[in-house]
Design an enzyme around this catalytic site. Sequence first.
Site, PDB file in Angstrom:
ATOM      1  N   TYR A 170       0.851  -1.197   0.000  1.00 10.54           N
ATOM      2  CA  TYR A 170       0.000   0.000   0.000  1.00 10.54           C
ATOM      3  C   TYR A 170       0.881   1.239   0.000  1.00 10.54           C
ATOM      4  O   TYR A 170       1.838   1.318   0.777  1.00 10.54           O
ATOM      5  CB  TYR A 170      -0.919   0.028   1.227  1.00 10.54           C
ATOM      6  CG  TYR A 170      -2.365  -0.080   0.834  1.00 10.54           C
ATOM      7  CD1 TYR A 170      -2.935   0.874  -0.003  1.00 10.54           C
ATOM      8  CD2 TYR A 170      -3.160  -1.137   1.258  1.00 10.54           C
ATOM      9  CE1 TYR A 170      -4.258   0.771  -0.403  1.00 10.54           C
ATOM     10  CE2 TYR A 170      -4.479  -1.246   0.866  1.00 10.54           C
ATOM     11  CZ  TYR A 170      -5.024  -0.288   0.034  1.00 10.54           C
ATOM     12  OH  TYR A 170      -6.322  -0.382  -0.374  1.00 10.54           O
ATOM     13  N   GLU A 175      -0.492   4.824  -0.622  1.00 11.02           N
ATOM     14  CA  GLU A 175      -1.266   6.050  -0.925  1.00 11.02           C
ATOM     15  C   GLU A 175      -0.382   7.274  -0.695  1.00 11.02           C
ATOM     16  O   GLU A 175       0.340   7.354   0.308  1.00 11.02           O
ATOM     17  CB  GLU A 175      -2.517   6.105  -0.044  1.00 11.02           C
ATOM     18  CG  GLU A 175      -3.584   5.148  -0.544  1.00 11.02           C
ATOM     19  CD  GLU A 175      -4.794   5.080   0.358  1.00 11.02           C
ATOM     20  OE1 GLU A 175      -4.882   5.847   1.330  1.00 11.02           O
ATOM     21  OE2 GLU A 175      -5.672   4.244   0.075  1.00 11.02           O
ATOM     22  N   ASP A 182      -5.480  13.626 -25.555  1.00 12.15           N
ATOM     23  CA  ASP A 182      -5.462  12.226 -25.110  1.00 12.15           C
ATOM     24  C   ASP A 182      -4.713  11.452 -26.197  1.00 12.15           C
ATOM     25  O   ASP A 182      -5.251  11.195 -27.274  1.00 12.15           O
ATOM     26  CB  ASP A 182      -6.908  11.737 -24.964  1.00 12.15           C
ATOM     27  CG  ASP A 182      -6.980  10.275 -24.543  1.00 12.15           C
ATOM     28  OD1 ASP A 182      -5.956   9.572 -24.657  1.00 12.15           O
ATOM     29  OD2 ASP A 182      -8.060   9.840 -24.109  1.00 12.15           O
ATOM     30  N   THR A 230      -2.690   6.196 -22.257  1.00 12.55           N
ATOM     31  CA  THR A 230      -2.547   4.862 -21.687  1.00 12.55           C
ATOM     32  C   THR A 230      -1.086   4.476 -21.869  1.00 12.55           C
ATOM     33  O   THR A 230      -0.332   5.152 -22.581  1.00 12.55           O
ATOM     34  CB  THR A 230      -3.427   3.824 -22.399  1.00 12.55           C
ATOM     35  OG1 THR A 230      -3.123   3.853 -23.789  1.00 12.55           O
ATOM     36  CG2 THR A 230      -4.901   4.107 -22.182  1.00 12.55           C
ATOM     37  N   LYS A 267      -0.640   0.686 -25.226  1.00 13.43           N
ATOM     38  CA  LYS A 267      -0.907   0.597 -26.668  1.00 13.43           C
ATOM     39  C   LYS A 267       0.434   0.712 -27.396  1.00 13.43           C
ATOM     40  O   LYS A 267       1.235  -0.197 -27.327  1.00 13.43           O
ATOM     41  CB  LYS A 267      -1.927   1.658 -27.072  1.00 13.43           C
ATOM     42  CG  LYS A 267      -3.286   1.467 -26.366  1.00 13.43           C
ATOM     43  CD  LYS A 267      -4.331   2.452 -26.832  1.00 13.43           C
ATOM     44  CE  LYS A 267      -5.695   2.178 -26.224  1.00 13.43           C
ATOM     45  NZ  LYS A 267      -5.966   2.918 -24.993  1.00 13.43           N
ATOM     46  N   ARG A 325      -0.739  -2.433 -18.708  1.00 10.65           N
ATOM     47  CA  ARG A 325      -2.047  -1.785 -18.808  1.00 10.65           C
ATOM     48  C   ARG A 325      -2.128  -0.666 -17.763  1.00 10.65           C
ATOM     49  O   ARG A 325      -1.991  -0.929 -16.558  1.00 10.65           O
ATOM     50  CB  ARG A 325      -3.098  -2.858 -18.535  1.00 10.65           C
ATOM     51  CG  ARG A 325      -4.502  -2.545 -18.880  1.00 10.65           C
ATOM     52  CD  ARG A 325      -5.277  -3.826 -19.052  1.00 10.65           C
ATOM     53  NE  ARG A 325      -4.928  -4.428 -20.330  1.00 10.65           N
ATOM     54  CZ  ARG A 325      -5.425  -4.035 -21.506  1.00 10.65           C
ATOM     55  NH1 ARG A 325      -6.315  -3.059 -21.569  1.00 10.65           N
ATOM     56  NH2 ARG A 325      -5.040  -4.619 -22.618  1.00 10.65           N
TER      57      ARG A 325
HETATM   58  N1  DSN Z   1     -10.645   0.662 -25.686  1.00  4.42           N
HETATM   59  C1  DSN Z   1      -9.601   1.445 -26.273  1.00  4.42           C
HETATM   60  C2  DSN Z   1      -9.478   1.208 -27.727  1.00  4.42           C
HETATM   61  O1  DSN Z   1      -9.668   0.085 -28.144  1.00  4.42           O
HETATM   62  O2  DSN Z   1      -9.161   2.127 -28.475  1.00  4.42           O
HETATM   63  C3  DSN Z   1      -9.781   2.859 -25.984  1.00  4.42           C
HETATM   64  O3  DSN Z   1      -9.992   3.013 -24.635  1.00  4.42           O
END
Ligand code: DSN
Length: 426
Positions: free
Chosen positions: A47, A49, A193, A219, A222, A228
């Site tokens: 933990y 925080e 984003d 994110t 990707k 993730r």
């Molecule tokens: N779910 C993602 C995508 O496939 O682009 C975006 O959050």
Amino acid sequence: MQRDFLVFDLIKKELERQRRGIELIASENFTSLQVMEAMGGVMTNKYAEGYPGRRYYGGCEIVDQTEQLAIDRLKQIFNIEYANVQPHSGAQANASLMLAILQPGDAILGLDLSMGGHLTHGSAVNFSGKLYQPHFYTVTKEEGLIDYEMLEAQARKVKPKLIICGASAYSRDIDYKRIRAVADEVGAFVMADIAHPAGLIAKGLLSSPFDHCHFVTSTTHKTLRGPRGGVIMMGKDFENPFGLKDVKGNIRMMSNLIDMAVFPGTQGGPLEHVIAAKAIAFGEILTDEFTVYAKQVQSNAQAMAKAFLNRGYQIISNGTDNHLMLIDLRNKNISGKKAEQVLGHADITANKNMVPYDDKSAFVTSGIRFGVAAVTTRGMKEDHMEFVVNAIDTALINADDASVLLKTKAQVNEFMSQFILYPELG
Ligand code: DSN
């Protein structure tokens, strides 16, 4: 404890599925083994925080170091002043950022979800569309490019507090400078984003949002090829314009407001095992090897787009600048839903996607989205895109012929056996 063979058997089956198929979901990738090791490690037990050096729990001296490493490496990748690496996902990053700068009911302006936008950019079924007052811009019907004139007109009309740029199914670069200009005119913040193209932006292959956008979220799983998760960044920190002060009467910086909006605003304990994995992935991104990878992603996407165009497929905006493309299947007489199912029978994984001005619902759709970040990690080069597109085309043309689909699946499995995935896992 008894070993849970039921779950581990399913994990093994998932590994086999990933190995034998062609993974074209634009938001997926394959992390390195060391990134996965960190995610499955002992830091999951901790933990923590708070933030490095100022936690609400004891025993944080080691996770302080991994989190600080993740922050420092991310700042180095994009040459920026501020990074928060705690958001559990891209959606959490966006929720935190909006909490930091907006009040409920404030107007926001984003790309319509049905035009390639994202749920967290104001969709009615998402917190962003429920808590705030959502307005949208679109892409042009003819070219499939962001309609900047409409964006500007909407901004002048609805006077949003926040303009959101970035998308989940848009294959072109974005004119951040132009968006910032209208934002300044109407007194709005701009948030980019970059969840999808972040890995290409990291290597200078697409325009950088940092010079023009106040805030950037992403994110990490990707094109960044990490675990993730999500992150929030600023090219430059700045004094918050809301007049908020700390206990000593000093004006708080935006970085303070964002940190507080992540924790305690929207999240509890940070996932320190995932943050350690982020630190490793960010270290990988800083290497020349990743530069080669990112360039290959872009080249593969262009080779794939060319192969589709040669076969008469209609790509929205007629091509791609990044790692993905959105195909309008209406001239191929098959829905996105059916195409996704048919490709699944051939062990090719992709997702149905609405195309701009779609006449079908989000559950059926006229489009399908393909991305090449994952297959590039598997080792594919431009020449391999011909096999991939041919297999897709064969499956779609023979959508109702089970024997052709079975044959295509066998060819796909044989083809993929040359691109070894996680050999260490046996
Ligand atoms: N779910 C993602 C995508 O496939 O682009 C975006 O959050």
